[in-house]
Write an enzyme that holds these catalytic residues in place. Structure first.
Site, PDB file in Angstrom:
ATOM      1  N   SER A 252       0.822  -1.189   0.000  1.00 50.48           N
ATOM      2  CA  SER A 252       0.000   0.000   0.000  1.00 50.48           C
ATOM      3  C   SER A 252       0.869   1.257   0.000  1.00 50.48           C
ATOM      4  O   SER A 252       1.871   1.317  -0.701  1.00 50.48           O
ATOM      5  CB  SER A 252      -0.961  -0.048   1.201  1.00 50.48           C
ATOM      6  OG  SER A 252      -2.000   0.871   1.054  1.00 50.48           O
TER       7      SER A 252
ATOM      8  N   ASP B  51      -4.839  -2.542  -4.075  1.00 47.08           N
ATOM      9  CA  ASP B  51      -4.118  -2.481  -2.802  1.00 47.08           C
ATOM     10  C   ASP B  51      -3.823  -3.874  -2.228  1.00 47.08           C
ATOM     11  O   ASP B  51      -4.727  -4.685  -2.020  1.00 47.08           O
ATOM     12  CB  ASP B  51      -4.968  -1.687  -1.812  1.00 47.08           C
ATOM     13  CG  ASP B  51      -4.176  -1.176  -0.625  1.00 47.08           C
ATOM     14  OD1 ASP B  51      -3.372  -1.944  -0.077  1.00 47.08           O
ATOM     15  OD2 ASP B  51      -4.363  -0.006  -0.255  1.00 47.08           O
TER      16      ASP B  51
END
Length: 274
Positions: free
Chosen positions: A44, A157
């Site tokens: 992320s 993500d």
């Protein structure tokens, strides 16, 4: 063991939006204390910071670059898309400006980047290929940012499946190595008597994620640095992860990372040299 006979050290960078600047603070302290870093695994927004660190970019340059963009334009660029509400152009520009068109395998520090393959629903680990593409894929939180197409697949993500990839670090450094996980999680408030629909949705998303990451961390880490351990996480302060537009906030996150690392530096040295 590395060539000097010292245990290999792998660092797992957790996701957390702007709070990922705390990773810089942790790395600053490790370097001040001559702790070797042999490998990093990132996810992320931690992939953004990790990529810059792995390319040898100094912390003050990273902060200055973010601050420069904040001053020049609105940080959050809206996008015209049915798949997202924000553009990742700023993230991509930072990687391009500070790292150029570099591949992951050419970084100064070995690195792997975690993302979620939307086509297969499985975890994907980028260990080679274009750095900017892998970072933006790893940071593409569904609904907020568009999935990133690499080859024939779409990626989002990595935090959906492995937001603090201690297991990837363990695979890299082996059982004799040291895995240091940097957690940007706080703890959920137990006061839910006044919970509203948004708080309920937040908990529904967050609870399974945090339980999964805690299992991965526990099974694979030697040291866990919990930068925000004493902070309560709820829907109201979740917005802290968007503070990329605040230089003072980013500086404070670096400071908190330094403080947390200093509190555990003796523990880290003992694990490394004993």
């Amino acid at each position: 063991m590395n060539e000097e006979g010292i245990k290999k050290v792998g660092i797992a960078f957790g996701g957390g939006g702007a709070k990922s600047f705390a990773h810089i603070g942790v790395i600053n302290v490790l370097r001040e204390n001559n702790i070797p870093i042999d490998f990093i695994a990132t996810c992320s927004a931690g992939s953004m910071i990790g990529a810059l660190i792995a390319n040898g970019i100094k912390s003050e340059i990273i902060l200055n670059k973010f601050s420069e963009i904040v001053k020049r334009l609105s940080w959050f660029r809206p996008t015209i898309s049915k798949k997202a509400i924000l553009s990742q152009r700023n993230f991509g520009n930072i990687i391009s400006d500070l790292c150029g068109n570099i591949n992951i395998e050419d970084l100064n520090l070995p690195m792997k980047i975690i993302a979620t393959n939307l086509n297969t629903g499985k975890l994907h680990v980028f260990s080679s290929g274009n750095l900017k593409n892998a970072v933006t894929a790893s940071s593409a939180f569904p609904g907020m940012y568009k999935p990133v197409k690499i080859g024939e697949c779409f990626y989002v993500d990595g935090g959906l499946l492995d937001s603090i990839p201690a297991d990837v670090c363990r695979d890299e450094v082996g059982n004799e190595g040291i895995v240091i996980s940097i957690s940007l999680d706080g703890h959920l408030s137990r006061q839910i008597d006044k919970i509203n629909i948004f708080s309920m949705m937040y908990r529904a998303i967050y609870i399974p994620l945090i339980n999964n990451r805690e299992k991965i961390i526990k099974e694979n880490s030697d040291i866990v640095i919990k930068v925000f351990e004493h902070q309560e996480f709820n829907f109201r302060n979740w917005r802290e992860i968007f503070r990329f537009y605040s230089s003072s906030k980013m500086e404070n996150f670096i400071k908190l990372g330094e403080e947390a690392a200093r509190e555990q530096i003796d523990e880290i040295k003992a694990a490394l040299y004993n």
